[in-house]
Write a protein that holds these residues in place. Structure first.
Motif, PDB file in Angstrom:
ATOM      1  N   ASN A 284       0.763  -1.308   0.028  1.00 44.11           N
ATOM      2  CA  ASN A 284       0.163  -0.128   0.179  1.00 44.11           C
ATOM      3  C   ASN A 284       0.804   1.259  -0.213  1.00 44.11           C
ATOM      4  O   ASN A 284       0.487   2.348  -0.359  1.00 44.11           O
ATOM      5  N   GLU A 285       1.997   1.118   0.377  1.00 43.09           N
ATOM      6  CA  GLU A 285       3.138   2.410   0.529  1.00 43.09           C
ATOM      7  C   GLU A 285       3.127   3.014  -0.942  1.00 43.09           C
ATOM      8  O   GLU A 285       3.263   4.328  -0.909  1.00 43.09           O
ATOM      9  N   ILE A 286       3.171   2.190  -1.944  1.00 39.10           N
ATOM     10  CA  ILE A 286       3.580   2.881  -3.441  1.00 39.10           C
ATOM     11  C   ILE A 286       2.332   3.505  -3.747  1.00 39.10           C
ATOM     12  O   ILE A 286       2.385   4.703  -4.311  1.00 39.10           O
ATOM     13  N   ILE A 287       1.227   2.892  -3.525  1.00 41.36           N
ATOM     14  CA  ILE A 287       0.003   3.551  -3.640  1.00 41.36           C
ATOM     15  C   ILE A 287      -0.283   5.165  -2.962  1.00 41.36           C
ATOM     16  O   ILE A 287      -0.432   6.119  -3.593  1.00 41.36           O
ATOM     17  N   ASP A 288       0.055   5.150  -1.698  1.00 47.48           N
ATOM     18  CA  ASP A 288       0.071   6.328  -1.034  1.00 47.48           C
ATOM     19  C   ASP A 288       1.184   7.084  -1.443  1.00 47.48           C
ATOM     20  O   ASP A 288       1.234   8.571  -1.409  1.00 47.48           O
ATOM     21  N   ALA A 289       2.402   6.670  -1.680  1.00 47.02           N
ATOM     22  CA  ALA A 289       3.345   7.679  -2.177  1.00 47.02           C
ATOM     23  C   ALA A 289       2.851   8.296  -3.547  1.00 47.02           C
ATOM     24  O   ALA A 289       2.830   9.577  -3.743  1.00 47.02           O
ATOM     25  N   LEU A 290       2.173   7.687  -4.275  1.00 47.61           N
ATOM     26  CA  LEU A 290       1.613   8.283  -5.846  1.00 47.61           C
ATOM     27  C   LEU A 290       0.616   9.298  -5.347  1.00 47.61           C
ATOM     28  O   LEU A 290       0.625  10.096  -6.016  1.00 47.61           O
ATOM     29  N   TYR A 291      -0.241   8.801  -4.632  1.00 45.60           N
ATOM     30  CA  TYR A 291      -1.485   9.485  -4.266  1.00 45.60           C
ATOM     31  C   TYR A 291      -0.915  10.911  -3.523  1.00 45.60           C
ATOM     32  O   TYR A 291      -1.447  11.961  -4.218  1.00 45.60           O
ATOM     33  N   ASN A 292      -0.075  10.900  -2.592  1.00 46.47           N
ATOM     34  CA  ASN A 292       0.411  12.202  -2.044  1.00 46.47           C
ATOM     35  C   ASN A 292       1.202  13.122  -2.920  1.00 46.47           C
ATOM     36  O   ASN A 292       1.054  14.201  -2.824  1.00 46.47           O
ATOM     37  N   LYS A 293       2.018  12.162  -3.955  1.00 47.81           N
ATOM     38  CA  LYS A 293       2.612  13.027  -4.770  1.00 47.81           C
ATOM     39  C   LYS A 293       1.616  13.868  -5.760  1.00 47.81           C
ATOM     40  O   LYS A 293       1.847  15.080  -6.020  1.00 47.81           O
ATOM     41  N   LEU A 294       0.931  13.314  -6.170  1.00 51.60           N
ATOM     42  CA  LEU A 294      -0.042  13.844  -7.356  1.00 51.60           C
ATOM     43  C   LEU A 294      -1.111  14.777  -6.667  1.00 51.60           C
ATOM     44  O   LEU A 294      -1.603  15.726  -7.469  1.00 51.60           O
ATOM     45  N   LYS A 295      -1.481  14.586  -5.440  1.00 53.82           N
ATOM     46  CA  LYS A 295      -2.395  15.474  -4.785  1.00 53.82           C
ATOM     47  C   LYS A 295      -1.625  16.633  -4.428  1.00 53.82           C
ATOM     48  O   LYS A 295      -2.577  17.765  -4.475  1.00 53.82           O
ATOM     49  N   ARG A 296      -0.403  16.914  -4.362  1.00 55.60           N
ATOM     50  CA  ARG A 296       0.182  18.215  -4.265  1.00 55.60           C
ATOM     51  C   ARG A 296       0.357  18.975  -5.566  1.00 55.60           C
ATOM     52  O   ARG A 296       0.717  20.080  -5.341  1.00 55.60           O
ATOM     53  N   GLU A 297       0.379  18.096  -6.577  1.00 59.22           N
ATOM     54  CA  GLU A 297       0.810  18.722  -7.996  1.00 59.22           C
ATOM     55  C   GLU A 297      -0.402  19.511  -8.503  1.00 59.22           C
ATOM     56  O   GLU A 297      -1.679  19.240  -8.036  1.00 59.22           O
TER      57      GLU A 297
END
Length: 297
Positions: A284-297
């Motif tokens: 689940n960490e890779i999903i959260d990493a992408l989610y958090n990154k794209l939410k900021r952009e």
């Protein structure tokens, strides 16, 4: 720049799906989701208020979708019908509920605006082993995932081969990835061919990688392909449908690699817009990493 429709085939991991929907929520997008009828734990109420900009629609008629079954084609056509009935979109993007976007939606829209009119389908050279999918009558078109029905299908196909019996003799078949980004014209063309597709594929197996390439390559849309030449193998990464799918490390020949947290740098380095596959129960960490990154952009 025009609107886009996201078409999603979902069957499990609805927390993960919710994150993907949030990342696809954009003023230029609408989202249509088909949930497998076998997913008893699905509750559409869990998605209330998830989108602020996009229409989010769950198809009311849910098909029981089976791996390798004609039911996959039927679910894809149902999604295309639902979206084309609601309006006209510049592009229709088919994703799985196990996918994730890896680029901001603004970048996606700019790219497709710059390549307007192109069709994004990943063609593969036809494998000899794939021919039995559509040239022989299948007793159990929905049975490829289960050992007993798969064996019975193979035995019955062997008998047909021995006596020279074939179906679909007059069809020029083509092979490619199931996942696509297509124009409104092609989306409506696919819907218009529903009866023909049903006739040709209803007794075949694993036709999800056959029906659209076959339809496109026997139509004027072939001249509009972004990458017109088929690649030798699905393991060959290219930008033809702008999806990054890693078949080089897959757990089996049937499934691509499931991305982990150590793959983040790789996913950030590729030019594709979406990647598959992800599984919150694997990492689940890779999903959260992408989610958090794209939410900021």
């Amino acid at each position: 720049m025009g609107k886009h429709a996201y078409l999603i085939l979902a069957h499990k991991n609805f927390n993960q799906l919710r994150k993907m929907v949030e990342l696809l929520d954009y003023p230029g997008n609408d989202i249509y989701i088909h949930v497998d009828a076998k997913a008893k734990e699905f509750n559409p109420g869990d998605f209330k208020g998830v989108t602020k900009h996009s229409r989010l629609e769950f198809l009311p008629e849910r098909i029981s979708v089976n791996w390798g079954g004609v039911s996959i084609m039927r679910a894809e056509i149902a999604l295309l019908k639902a979206a084309t009935e609601k309006g006209k979109y510049n592009y229709y993007h088919l994703l799985s509920g196990m996918d994730m976007p890896i680029k901001p939606q603004k970048e996606v829209h700019e790219f497709f605006e710059a390549n307007k009119g192109k069709e994004f389908i990943n063609l593969w050279e036809m494998k000899k082993s794939a021919v039995s999918r559509f040239k022989f009558y299948s007793l159990f078109p929905e049975g490829e995932l289960h050992f007993r029905t798969r064996i019975l299908n193979h035995i019955f196909k062997g008998l047909q081969m021995a006596v020279g019996y074939r179906i679909n003799r007059d069809v020029d078949f083509h092979f490619g990835s199931q996942w696509f980004s297509i124009t409104d014209d092609l989306a409506r063309y696919v819907v218009s061919k529903e009866e023909w597709l049903e006739k040709v594929f209803r007794r075949t197996t694993t036709c999800d990688e056959i029906f659209l390439p076959t339809l496109v390559c026997n139509s004027p849309f072939k001249d509009k392909l972004y990458h017109p030449e088929p690649v030798k193998t699905q393991k060959e990464v290219n930008n033809s449908n702008m999806r990054f799918i890693d078949w080089t490390r897959g757990e089996s020949i049937r499934h691509p690699w499931t991305f982990r947290k150590d793959d983040l740098n790789l996913l950030e380095s590729v030019p594709h817009f979406w990647a598959r596959k992800f599984d919150e129960n694997v990492d689940n960490e890779i999903i959260d990493a992408l989610y958090n990154k794209l939410k900021r952009e």
